[in-house]
Design a protein around this motif. Structure first.
Motif, PDB file in Angstrom:
ATOM      1  N   LEU A  53      14.385 -38.004 -15.118  1.00 31.52           N
ATOM      2  CA  LEU A  53      12.936 -38.198 -15.204  1.00 31.52           C
ATOM      3  C   LEU A  53      12.363 -37.809 -16.579  1.00 31.52           C
ATOM      4  CD1 LEU A  53      10.811 -39.254 -13.265  1.00 31.52           C
ATOM      5  CD2 LEU A  53      10.300 -36.893 -12.664  1.00 31.52           C
ATOM      6  N   PRO A  54      12.659 -36.557 -17.060  1.00 33.59           N
ATOM      7  CA  PRO A  54      12.152 -36.201 -18.389  1.00 33.59           C
ATOM      8  C   PRO A  54      12.622 -37.154 -19.469  1.00 33.59           C
ATOM      9  CG  PRO A  54      13.175 -34.310 -17.336  1.00 33.59           C
ATOM     10  CD  PRO A  54      13.401 -35.470 -16.446  1.00 33.59           C
ATOM     11  N   VAL A  75      10.487 -40.225 -19.306  1.00 30.10           N
ATOM     12  CA  VAL A  75       9.128 -39.961 -19.790  1.00 30.10           C
ATOM     13  C   VAL A  75       9.118 -39.887 -21.307  1.00 30.10           C
ATOM     14  CG1 VAL A  75       7.281 -38.240 -19.861  1.00 30.10           C
ATOM     15  CG2 VAL A  75       8.345 -38.829 -17.698  1.00 30.10           C
ATOM     16  N   LEU A  76      10.068 -39.122 -21.860  1.00 26.71           N
ATOM     17  CA  LEU A  76      10.118 -38.960 -23.322  1.00 26.71           C
ATOM     18  C   LEU A  76      10.436 -40.284 -24.001  1.00 26.71           C
ATOM     19  CD1 LEU A  76       9.746 -36.666 -25.296  1.00 26.71           C
ATOM     20  CD2 LEU A  76      12.200 -36.361 -25.340  1.00 26.71           C
ATOM     21  N   LEU A 125      -1.926 -37.307 -21.277  1.00 27.45           N
ATOM     22  CA  LEU A 125      -0.493 -37.356 -20.960  1.00 27.45           C
ATOM     23  C   LEU A 125      -0.104 -36.203 -20.044  1.00 27.45           C
ATOM     24  CD1 LEU A 125       1.688 -38.229 -24.077  1.00 27.45           C
ATOM     25  CD2 LEU A 125       1.826 -39.199 -21.804  1.00 27.45           C
ATOM     26  N   VAL A 131       0.657 -37.628 -16.564  1.00 29.73           N
ATOM     27  CA  VAL A 131       2.083 -37.915 -16.409  1.00 29.73           C
ATOM     28  C   VAL A 131       2.894 -36.652 -16.126  1.00 29.73           C
ATOM     29  CG1 VAL A 131       4.127 -38.907 -17.502  1.00 29.73           C
ATOM     30  CG2 VAL A 131       1.882 -39.923 -17.930  1.00 29.73           C
ATOM     31  N   LEU A 183       4.405 -35.330 -12.244  1.00 31.24           N
ATOM     32  CA  LEU A 183       5.852 -35.415 -12.097  1.00 31.24           C
ATOM     33  C   LEU A 183       6.511 -34.036 -12.093  1.00 31.24           C
ATOM     34  CD1 LEU A 183       6.627 -38.450 -14.455  1.00 31.24           C
ATOM     35  CD2 LEU A 183       6.597 -38.436 -11.979  1.00 31.24           C
ATOM     36  N   ILE A 205       6.966 -31.928 -14.526  1.00 31.46           N
ATOM     37  CA  ILE A 205       7.844 -31.627 -15.663  1.00 31.46           C
ATOM     38  C   ILE A 205       6.986 -31.059 -16.805  1.00 31.46           C
ATOM     39  CG2 ILE A 205       9.829 -33.121 -15.240  1.00 31.46           C
ATOM     40  CD1 ILE A 205       8.437 -35.267 -16.895  1.00 31.46           C
ATOM     41  N   TYR A 255       7.316 -28.419 -18.354  1.00 33.13           N
ATOM     42  CA  TYR A 255       8.066 -27.779 -19.437  1.00 33.13           C
ATOM     43  C   TYR A 255       8.355 -28.743 -20.593  1.00 33.13           C
ATOM     44  CZ  TYR A 255      11.927 -30.209 -17.154  1.00 33.13           C
ATOM     45  OH  TYR A 255      12.717 -31.172 -16.605  1.00 33.13           O
ATOM     46  N   MET A 256       8.141 -30.040 -20.368  1.00 34.85           N
ATOM     47  CA  MET A 256       8.374 -31.030 -21.424  1.00 34.85           C
ATOM     48  C   MET A 256       7.213 -31.113 -22.410  1.00 34.85           C
ATOM     49  SD  MET A 256      11.216 -32.740 -21.104  1.00 34.85           S
ATOM     50  CE  MET A 256      10.915 -34.369 -21.767  1.00 34.85           C
TER      51      MET A 256
END
Lengths: 101, 193
Positions: A5-6, A9-10, B61, B65, B69, B71, B73-74
């Motif tokens: 998933l990450p 997204v990235l 974002l 996003v 989700l 996430i 930490y991203m």
């Protein structure tokens, strides 16, 4: 597969931004002297700054303006150096002939 | 959220918690591009544009996003990606619109990417749990604070250039001393609100 998933997204963000940069660069394109591109292509492109300029492109502009010498470039290989000197000589000669005419 | 609270937030961002002089973010362009008034103004405007646009994009974002989700930490890596791409675009636009400014800013223009004020504001917006309007006000006034201080400092430096400074202090040393005095003055604004 939560691990993917990450990455998606990235990757997706990067892809969209890449397209945006492409669009902006097309829209705000600036026509530049192609001689600078030619000279820059013959420099090592390390952008090391050893010549005293901010990068290879800056150095190429200096060479074209006859403010810099090829010797200032430290990492350039001998063959490339000779080729670059020849290229510059031809460039300046043709300029002189144009001026005479 | 009342108007009064927004005004106090704006004032805090602009003066009391000034990004350069009390949070010490974005020092590199503050010292590097403040020798001339015109280039300081250009740098300030470029930073204002990058901070405001990047704050909006990173906020959307994050809440659109990353948070759904789970996430979160991203966020650092995604924010840096957004900022780097934005600076590339600003560089292209400046090159087209004002070649003189492009030359004056030189290497400092791509270095806005590593201007910690930009990433700092994006992360503060998330950490302080602002809503959209608060985020807009905060990032606009923080970046205007950057513009204000870098412009003030460039005017001071132009004056210092013609002042009889002792030889050992010429150039950057006296600029650092002036910056320290400015920072002391700004730290006193802390008692205002």
């Amino acid at each position: 597969m939560p691990i993917l998933l990450p990455a998606f997204v990235l990757g997706g963000t990067g892809f969209i931004l890449g397209i945006l940069i492409f669009v902006v660069s097309k829209y705000f394109h600036v026509e530049e002297d192609h001689r600078i591109d030619d000279i820059e292509g013959m420099l090592p492109k390390y952008n090391c700054g050893a010549c005293g300029y901010a990068g290879c492109r800056d150095m190429a502009q200096g060479l074209l303006a006859k403010q810099a010498k090829v010797e200032q470039c430290k990492p350039i290989k001998t063959e490339a150096k000779i080729a670059l000197m020849k290229h510059l000589d031809e460039l300046f000669k043709s300029e002189l002939e144009l001026k005479k005419q | 959220m009342s108007i009064g609270a927004l005004i106090s937030l704006a004032f805090t961002a602009l003066i009391i918690e000034n990004v350069i002089l009390t949070q010490f973010l974005g020092i590199c362009p503050f010292l590097g591009v403040s020798k001339k008034r015109s280039s300081a103004l250009g740098m300030g405007m470029a930073v204002v544009a990058v901070i405001v646009i990047s704050s909006i994009i990173t906020y959307v974002l994050y809440h659109g996003v990353l948070a759904p989700l789970e996430i979160e930490y991203m966020r650092t890596i995604v924010f840096i990606l957004v900022i780097a791409a934005l600076v590339q675009m600003v560089e292209l636009v400046v090159k087209k619109i004002s070649p003189a400014l492009y030359k004056a800013l030189g290497i400092y223009l791509p270095l806005i990417t590593t201007n910690c004020a930009v990433l700092g504001v994006a992360i503060i917006n998330i950490n302080k749990e602002f809503n959209f309007i608060q985020m807009l006000v905060y990032s606009t006034f923080v970046s205007l604070g950057f513009l204000l201080v870098i412009y003030l400092f460039s005017m001071l430096r132009e004056k210092i250039d013609s002042a009889p400074v002792p030889k050992a202090f010429k150039g950057t040393p006296i600029a650092l001393i002036v910056a320290a005095i400015l920072a002391m003055i700004f730290s006193r604004f802390g008692g205002l609100i």
